[in-house]
Design a protein around this motif. Sequence first.
Motif, PDB file in Angstrom:
ATOM      1  N   ARG A 125      32.846  32.717  39.816  1.00 38.57           N
ATOM      2  CA  ARG A 125      32.144  33.706  40.646  1.00 38.57           C
ATOM      3  C   ARG A 125      32.930  34.995  40.790  1.00 38.57           C
ATOM      4  O   ARG A 125      32.358  36.076  40.908  1.00 38.57           O
ATOM      5  CB  ARG A 125      31.876  33.132  42.045  1.00 38.57           C
ATOM      6  N   ASN A 126      34.241  34.904  40.827  1.00 40.03           N
ATOM      7  CA  ASN A 126      35.053  36.112  41.026  1.00 40.03           C
ATOM      8  C   ASN A 126      36.548  35.781  40.872  1.00 40.03           C
ATOM      9  O   ASN A 126      36.906  34.619  40.633  1.00 40.03           O
ATOM     10  CB  ASN A 126      34.778  36.746  42.399  1.00 40.03           C
ATOM     11  N   THR A 127      37.387  36.763  41.056  1.00 39.66           N
ATOM     12  CA  THR A 127      38.831  36.568  40.909  1.00 39.66           C
ATOM     13  C   THR A 127      39.361  35.580  41.949  1.00 39.66           C
ATOM     14  O   THR A 127      40.235  34.767  41.647  1.00 39.66           O
ATOM     15  CB  THR A 127      39.564  37.919  41.090  1.00 39.66           C
ATOM     16  N   SER A 128      38.858  35.691  43.175  1.00 37.37           N
ATOM     17  CA  SER A 128      39.332  34.786  44.236  1.00 37.37           C
ATOM     18  C   SER A 128      39.130  33.342  43.816  1.00 37.37           C
ATOM     19  O   SER A 128      40.031  32.508  43.942  1.00 37.37           O
ATOM     20  CB  SER A 128      38.564  35.029  45.543  1.00 37.37           C
ATOM     21  N   GLU A 129      37.934  33.055  43.328  1.00 38.15           N
ATOM     22  CA  GLU A 129      37.659  31.675  42.927  1.00 38.15           C
ATOM     23  C   GLU A 129      38.548  31.289  41.738  1.00 38.15           C
ATOM     24  O   GLU A 129      39.132  30.203  41.727  1.00 38.15           O
ATOM     25  CB  GLU A 129      36.187  31.529  42.553  1.00 38.15           C
ATOM     26  N   ASN A 152      50.553  41.058  45.851  1.00 40.48           N
ATOM     27  CA  ASN A 152      49.397  40.261  45.400  1.00 40.48           C
ATOM     28  C   ASN A 152      48.306  40.262  46.466  1.00 40.48           C
ATOM     29  O   ASN A 152      48.594  40.298  47.669  1.00 40.48           O
ATOM     30  CB  ASN A 152      49.801  38.800  45.150  1.00 40.48           C
ATOM     31  N   HIS A 153      47.080  40.180  46.014  1.00 41.56           N
ATOM     32  CA  HIS A 153      45.920  40.029  46.905  1.00 41.56           C
ATOM     33  C   HIS A 153      46.017  38.667  47.615  1.00 41.56           C
ATOM     34  O   HIS A 153      46.604  37.727  47.069  1.00 41.56           O
ATOM     35  CB  HIS A 153      44.659  40.101  46.030  1.00 41.56           C
ATOM     36  N   PRO A 154      45.427  38.527  48.810  1.00 37.62           N
ATOM     37  CA  PRO A 154      45.483  37.233  49.512  1.00 37.62           C
ATOM     38  C   PRO A 154      45.047  36.035  48.649  1.00 37.62           C
ATOM     39  O   PRO A 154      45.602  34.942  48.784  1.00 37.62           O
ATOM     40  CB  PRO A 154      44.522  37.425  50.687  1.00 37.62           C
ATOM     41  N   THR A 207      47.982  46.663  40.739  1.00 39.25           N
ATOM     42  CA  THR A 207      47.801  46.320  42.155  1.00 39.25           C
ATOM     43  C   THR A 207      46.678  47.139  42.793  1.00 39.25           C
ATOM     44  O   THR A 207      46.464  48.307  42.449  1.00 39.25           O
ATOM     45  CB  THR A 207      49.097  46.509  42.968  1.00 39.25           C
ATOM     46  N   SER A 208      46.022  46.492  43.752  1.00 39.46           N
ATOM     47  CA  SER A 208      44.919  47.159  44.448  1.00 39.46           C
ATOM     48  C   SER A 208      45.440  48.064  45.557  1.00 39.46           C
ATOM     49  O   SER A 208      44.717  48.921  46.052  1.00 39.46           O
ATOM     50  CB  SER A 208      43.985  46.114  45.054  1.00 39.46           C
ATOM     51  N   THR A 209      46.680  47.868  45.952  1.00 39.88           N
ATOM     52  CA  THR A 209      47.227  48.629  47.074  1.00 39.88           C
ATOM     53  C   THR A 209      47.445  50.089  46.687  1.00 39.88           C
ATOM     54  O   THR A 209      46.787  50.981  47.213  1.00 39.88           O
ATOM     55  CB  THR A 209      48.565  48.007  47.508  1.00 39.88           C
ATOM     56  N   VAL A 232      47.939  35.593  35.909  1.00 39.11           N
ATOM     57  CA  VAL A 232      47.834  37.053  36.039  1.00 39.11           C
ATOM     58  C   VAL A 232      46.531  37.374  36.750  1.00 39.11           C
ATOM     59  O   VAL A 232      45.455  36.976  36.298  1.00 39.11           O
ATOM     60  CB  VAL A 232      47.887  37.747  34.658  1.00 39.11           C
ATOM     61  N   ASP A 233      46.641  38.088  37.867  1.00 36.19           N
ATOM     62  CA  ASP A 233      45.461  38.554  38.586  1.00 36.19           C
ATOM     63  C   ASP A 233      44.976  39.831  37.902  1.00 36.19           C
ATOM     64  O   ASP A 233      45.626  40.879  37.981  1.00 36.19           O
ATOM     65  CB  ASP A 233      45.835  38.824  40.057  1.00 36.19           C
ATOM     66  N   GLY A 234      43.825  39.697  37.245  1.00 38.94           N
ATOM     67  CA  GLY A 234      43.302  40.836  36.488  1.00 38.94           C
ATOM     68  C   GLY A 234      42.126  41.510  37.167  1.00 38.94           C
ATOM     69  O   GLY A 234      41.353  42.208  36.502  1.00 38.94           O
ATOM     70  N   ALA A 235      41.998  41.339  38.491  1.00 40.50           N
ATOM     71  CA  ALA A 235      40.849  41.943  39.193  1.00 40.50           C
ATOM     72  C   ALA A 235      40.774  43.449  38.955  1.00 40.50           C
ATOM     73  O   ALA A 235      39.693  44.015  38.870  1.00 40.50           O
ATOM     74  CB  ALA A 235      40.941  41.653  40.689  1.00 40.50           C
ATOM     75  N   GLN A 236      41.951  44.079  38.845  1.00 43.99           N
ATOM     76  CA  GLN A 236      41.957  45.543  38.670  1.00 43.99           C
ATOM     77  C   GLN A 236      42.220  45.956  37.223  1.00 43.99           C
ATOM     78  O   GLN A 236      42.355  47.152  36.951  1.00 43.99           O
ATOM     79  CB  GLN A 236      42.997  46.182  39.601  1.00 43.99           C
ATOM     80  N   SER A 237      42.324  44.986  36.332  1.00 45.54           N
ATOM     81  CA  SER A 237      42.528  45.394  34.932  1.00 45.54           C
ATOM     82  C   SER A 237      41.337  45.055  34.052  1.00 45.54           C
ATOM     83  O   SER A 237      41.037  45.793  33.104  1.00 45.54           O
ATOM     84  CB  SER A 237      43.822  44.796  34.357  1.00 45.54           C
ATOM     85  N   GLY A 255      39.568  37.330  36.714  1.00 42.91           N
ATOM     86  CA  GLY A 255      38.906  38.636  36.827  1.00 42.91           C
ATOM     87  C   GLY A 255      37.530  38.538  37.469  1.00 42.91           C
ATOM     88  O   GLY A 255      36.951  37.457  37.564  1.00 42.91           O
ATOM     89  N   SER A 256      37.033  39.702  37.900  1.00 48.54           N
ATOM     90  CA  SER A 256      35.709  39.796  38.549  1.00 48.54           C
ATOM     91  C   SER A 256      34.788  40.698  37.740  1.00 48.54           C
ATOM     92  O   SER A 256      35.227  41.744  37.242  1.00 48.54           O
ATOM     93  CB  SER A 256      35.838  40.415  39.951  1.00 48.54           C
ATOM     94  N   GLY A 257      33.516  40.323  37.705  1.00 46.75           N
ATOM     95  CA  GLY A 257      32.550  41.167  37.005  1.00 46.75           C
ATOM     96  C   GLY A 257      32.118  42.387  37.795  1.00 46.75           C
ATOM     97  O   GLY A 257      31.731  43.407  37.220  1.00 46.75           O
ATOM     98  N   HIS A 258      32.198  42.304  39.134  1.00 45.30           N
ATOM     99  CA  HIS A 258      31.607  43.377  39.951  1.00 45.30           C
ATOM    100  C   HIS A 258      32.553  44.558  40.166  1.00 45.30           C
ATOM    101  O   HIS A 258      32.186  45.515  40.828  1.00 45.30           O
ATOM    102  CB  HIS A 258      31.177  42.829  41.307  1.00 45.30           C
ATOM    103  N   LYS A 259      33.764  44.465  39.621  1.00 41.50           N
ATOM    104  CA  LYS A 259      34.658  45.634  39.750  1.00 41.50           C
ATOM    105  C   LYS A 259      34.522  46.479  38.480  1.00 41.50           C
ATOM    106  O   LYS A 259      33.426  46.859  38.129  1.00 41.50           O
ATOM    107  CB  LYS A 259      36.079  45.162  40.015  1.00 41.50           C
ATOM    108  N   TRP A 260      35.603  46.748  37.803  1.00 38.63           N
ATOM    109  CA  TRP A 260      35.591  47.700  36.686  1.00 38.63           C
ATOM    110  C   TRP A 260      34.595  47.368  35.573  1.00 38.63           C
ATOM    111  O   TRP A 260      34.103  48.292  34.907  1.00 38.63           O
ATOM    112  CB  TRP A 260      37.009  47.857  36.129  1.00 38.63           C
TER     113      TRP A 260
HETATM  114  C1  LIG Z   1      44.141  42.510  42.917  1.00 41.38           C
HETATM  115  C2  LIG Z   1      42.953  41.789  43.459  1.00 41.38           C
HETATM  116  N1  LIG Z   1      42.860  40.470  43.317  1.00 41.38           N
HETATM  117  C3  LIG Z   1      41.794  39.781  43.769  1.00 41.38           C
HETATM  118  C4  LIG Z   1      40.776  40.406  44.414  1.00 41.38           C
HETATM  119  C5  LIG Z   1      39.612  39.608  44.894  1.00 41.38           C
HETATM  120  O1  LIG Z   1      38.504  39.941  44.125  1.00 41.38           O
HETATM  121  P1  LIG Z   1      37.114  39.238  44.413  1.00 41.38           P
HETATM  122  O2  LIG Z   1      36.685  39.663  45.766  1.00 41.38           O
HETATM  123  O3  LIG Z   1      36.234  39.760  43.331  1.00 41.38           O
HETATM  124  O4  LIG Z   1      37.331  37.773  44.310  1.00 41.38           O
HETATM  125  C6  LIG Z   1      40.837  41.787  44.623  1.00 41.38           C
HETATM  126  C7  LIG Z   1      39.780  42.488  45.354  1.00 41.38           C
HETATM  127  O5  LIG Z   1      39.832  43.630  45.645  1.00 41.38           O
HETATM  128  C8  LIG Z   1      41.938  42.490  44.108  1.00 41.38           C
HETATM  129  O6  LIG Z   1      42.044  43.810  44.259  1.00 41.38           O
END
Ligand SMILES: Cc1ncc(COP(=O)(O)O)c(C=O)c1O
Length: 426
Positions: A125-129, A152-154, A207-209, A232-237, A255-260
């Motif tokens: 579903r997304n990077t978190s999952e 890192n993201h939570p 990083t998202s920060t 590797v968290d690729g949410a932003q790559s 990675g997530s589909g709804h970002k980049w």
């Molecule tokens: C670096 C990073 N990891 C993970 C996530 C979580 O992404 P998602 O909400 O698509 O699971 C984010 C969301 O902003 C993110 O920036």
Amino acid sequence: MGTELSRRDLVRLLGGSAAALWLPRSDAAWTMPEPLAASPALPDERFWASVREQFVMPPDLAVMNAANLCPSSAPVLDALYKATREMDRQPSPAYRSEMEHAKEVTRQALAEFLRVTPEEIVVTRNTSESSNLVSSGLDLKAGDEVLLFSDNHPSNSVAWKEKARRHGYGVNVVAMVNPHPGAEYYLDAFTKALTPQTKVLAFTHLTSTVGDLFPARELCRLARERGILTLVDGAQSLGLLDVDLREMDPDFYAGSGHKWPCGPKEAGVLFINQRSATRIWPSIYSAYPGAVGISKSFESFGQRDEPAIQAFGEALQFQTKVGRKAIEDRGRELAQALMAGLRKLPGVKVWTHADPARSLAIVSLLPGTLDPLKLTLALYEKDRIVCATRAGADRGGVRFSPHFYNSHAEVERVVAALGRYLATGL
Ligand SMILES: Cc1ncc(COP(=O)(O)O)c(C=O)c1O
């Protein structure tokens, strides 16, 4: 009670179905643009304007919030809408199996996009999952250690720490340094923080920060040489960088589909390197697994939103058509222009490093003494600019993340608006 009339009320008041003809219909809320022309060898502003026309955002809205949530293009929305409509129009076993096939088409598209094999792709579903499937699926016990990065993201830090409380393994953290001190610094810091007990290294590609870019390939090699698994968290790559996972060679990439990638919501990816497939347990056992490789055992997630998964594949195709490298270059070019403009504004502190080897298309800044939340609201309401607020004392302020649907003119609008607020207040 609200005073707004519903569409049905209006039709009734105006005398029946004839009136309905000229009332806007929710299922015709966007017009399909002309198909995007092939990308030129050297994309210019005209080409990028034609990319922008593929999106349904009002032309005057400058959306620079890709790190948070990206819009889908009209072709992707169309694919999503049509597949959803068909699914509900003929909810037959035949159409269901067609949608199962569509999921495999998207798996293939993801594999090509990431330059790996479909056997290594789990559609999530997304990077978190995806990240949590890794932190829940590895055998870790007391005495083992996981090494994290402090930014890192939570989903990739809190998750490991909470699961450590349950399973008894230790967590070490490499602290971020601002401004980004360079790849060599972090390679050294991570090397020093690894111990004989380290079993996993989990870090963020971009990083998202404040948009710090990490030497992912080198960090993965560092870990691999020591028999340590990498997440590797690729949410932003994903969808911004022209990612090549074969070259980066992590064990896991999320990675997530709804970002980049500008795909639909709730469609994401987990890459599980073939060599690491026996190291991870599935966390969910249910029905409807994938058809190949790891997805046969790992992707039995029950009923899915298959139209969204299909539209995710469309979004990847759209990006491939525009050009992966061109998208990365465009993001970097716009962010560089933005940072150059911001540096000229008195009082602004840009947290993001301007060296293109250390950043890409995420730019965070402290807007002098302006209140970041009020600034974000003013930019949206008065200037039609969308950005994110970064609350808190840790490199707080506002964040702009331009993407391939933005223009240099919009970057100039951002700099001009910020300059005006800095001079006159909010
Ligand atoms: C670096 C990073 N990891 C993970 C996530 C979580 O992404 P998602 O909400 O698509 O699971 C984010 C969301 O902003 C993110 O920036």
